[in-house]
Design a protein around this motif. Structure first.
Motif, PDB file in Angstrom:
ATOM      1  N   ALA A  26     -18.392  -9.615  17.294  1.00 53.43           N
ATOM      2  CA  ALA A  26     -17.973 -11.021  17.270  1.00 53.43           C
ATOM      3  C   ALA A  26     -18.919 -11.850  16.401  1.00 53.43           C
ATOM      4  O   ALA A  26     -18.480 -12.729  15.645  1.00 53.43           O
ATOM      5  CB  ALA A  26     -17.909 -11.577  18.693  1.00 53.43           C
ATOM      6  N   GLN A  27     -20.213 -11.556  16.480  1.00 49.22           N
ATOM      7  CA  GLN A  27     -21.186 -12.263  15.633  1.00 49.22           C
ATOM      8  C   GLN A  27     -20.969 -11.923  14.163  1.00 49.22           C
ATOM      9  O   GLN A  27     -21.053 -12.806  13.299  1.00 49.22           O
ATOM     10  CB  GLN A  27     -22.606 -11.906  16.051  1.00 49.22           C
ATOM     11  CG  GLN A  27     -23.003 -12.436  17.401  1.00 49.22           C
ATOM     12  CD  GLN A  27     -24.394 -11.956  17.829  1.00 49.22           C
ATOM     13  OE1 GLN A  27     -25.045 -11.194  17.124  1.00 49.22           O
ATOM     14  NE2 GLN A  27     -24.831 -12.412  18.978  1.00 49.22           N
ATOM     15  N   ILE A  29     -18.157 -11.044  12.748  1.00 52.37           N
ATOM     16  CA  ILE A  29     -16.938 -11.733  12.317  1.00 52.37           C
ATOM     17  C   ILE A  29     -17.246 -13.194  12.001  1.00 52.37           C
ATOM     18  O   ILE A  29     -16.807 -13.727  10.978  1.00 52.37           O
ATOM     19  CB  ILE A  29     -15.832 -11.622  13.389  1.00 52.37           C
ATOM     20  CG1 ILE A  29     -15.360 -10.166  13.534  1.00 52.37           C
ATOM     21  CG2 ILE A  29     -14.669 -12.565  13.096  1.00 52.37           C
ATOM     22  CD1 ILE A  29     -14.683  -9.593  12.314  1.00 52.37           C
ATOM     23  N   ALA A  30     -18.017 -13.841  12.850  1.00 51.88           N
ATOM     24  CA  ALA A  30     -18.372 -15.243  12.608  1.00 51.88           C
ATOM     25  C   ALA A  30     -19.166 -15.394  11.312  1.00 51.88           C
ATOM     26  O   ALA A  30     -18.938 -16.327  10.534  1.00 51.88           O
ATOM     27  CB  ALA A  30     -19.157 -15.800  13.792  1.00 51.88           C
ATOM     28  N   LEU A  31     -20.092 -14.474  11.065  1.00 53.10           N
ATOM     29  CA  LEU A  31     -20.878 -14.529   9.828  1.00 53.10           C
ATOM     30  C   LEU A  31     -20.006 -14.284   8.605  1.00 53.10           C
ATOM     31  O   LEU A  31     -20.162 -14.951   7.569  1.00 53.10           O
ATOM     32  CB  LEU A  31     -22.031 -13.520   9.888  1.00 53.10           C
ATOM     33  CG  LEU A  31     -23.157 -13.868  10.856  1.00 53.10           C
ATOM     34  CD1 LEU A  31     -24.115 -12.683  11.003  1.00 53.10           C
ATOM     35  CD2 LEU A  31     -23.898 -15.117  10.408  1.00 53.10           C
ATOM     36  N   ALA A  33     -16.823 -14.930   8.392  1.00 57.27           N
ATOM     37  CA  ALA A  33     -15.997 -16.134   8.233  1.00 57.27           C
ATOM     38  C   ALA A  33     -16.797 -17.229   7.523  1.00 57.27           C
ATOM     39  O   ALA A  33     -16.271 -17.928   6.652  1.00 57.27           O
ATOM     40  CB  ALA A  33     -15.498 -16.616   9.592  1.00 57.27           C
ATOM     41  N   GLU A  34     -18.071 -17.364   7.881  1.00 56.59           N
ATOM     42  CA  GLU A  34     -18.932 -18.337   7.209  1.00 56.59           C
ATOM     43  C   GLU A  34     -19.094 -17.972   5.738  1.00 56.59           C
ATOM     44  O   GLU A  34     -19.040 -18.840   4.854  1.00 56.59           O
ATOM     45  CB  GLU A  34     -20.299 -18.391   7.895  1.00 56.59           C
ATOM     46  CG  GLU A  34     -21.234 -19.406   7.299  1.00 56.59           C
ATOM     47  CD  GLU A  34     -22.577 -19.486   8.013  1.00 56.59           C
ATOM     48  OE1 GLU A  34     -23.459 -20.189   7.484  1.00 56.59           O
ATOM     49  OE2 GLU A  34     -22.756 -18.857   9.076  1.00 56.59           O
ATOM     50  N   THR A  37     -16.054 -18.993   3.797  1.00 58.02           N
ATOM     51  CA  THR A  37     -16.069 -20.432   3.516  1.00 58.02           C
ATOM     52  C   THR A  37     -16.958 -20.732   2.312  1.00 58.02           C
ATOM     53  O   THR A  37     -16.601 -21.552   1.447  1.00 58.02           O
ATOM     54  CB  THR A  37     -16.553 -21.212   4.754  1.00 58.02           C
ATOM     55  OG1 THR A  37     -15.643 -20.962   5.829  1.00 58.02           O
ATOM     56  CG2 THR A  37     -16.629 -22.705   4.487  1.00 58.02           C
TER      57      THR A  37
END
Length: 105
Positions: A26-27, A29-31, A33-34, A37
């Motif tokens: 999950a971490q 995936i968040a990274l 996604a960042e 961006t």
């Protein structure tokens, strides 16, 4: 899936380990996604400056950075480079889509 499946072993150390792996995923995936961006932001800058999505020298620099950072972190440098090259191809295609759409400023 049945909880009686011995491969799932919900009351074992494996269950706890899998939970930690899922949390780490999950971490990651968040990274990513960042990072995605930031790639969109890079594409807007490239569009403004007339730069192409693919800049080979930067691709090689990022791949080399992945290799250099991998070993000391305990990750196989070959795996790191392969993952980063795959990721870069995806993000270059993402930039291409933004650049092909034309200016939006």
């Amino acid at each position: 899936m049945s909880t009686s499946d011995p491969h799932l072993a919900p009351d074992s150390a494996m269950h706890d380990l899998r939970a930690r792996i899922d949390a780490l995923d999950a971490q990651l995936i968040a990274l990513l996604a960042e990072r995605s961006t930031l790639i969109d932001e890079a594409a807007r800058i490239k569009a403004r400056e007339g730069l192409p999505a693919r800049i080979d020298s930067r691709v090689e620099e990022v791949a080399a950075n992945a290799r250099r950072l991998a070993g000391p972190a305990g990750l196989d440098p070959d795996l790191a480079e392969a993952l980063w090259r795959l990721m870069m191809e995806h993000f270059i295609a993402q930039e291409d889509r933004v650049l092909s759409a034309g200016p939006h400023d």
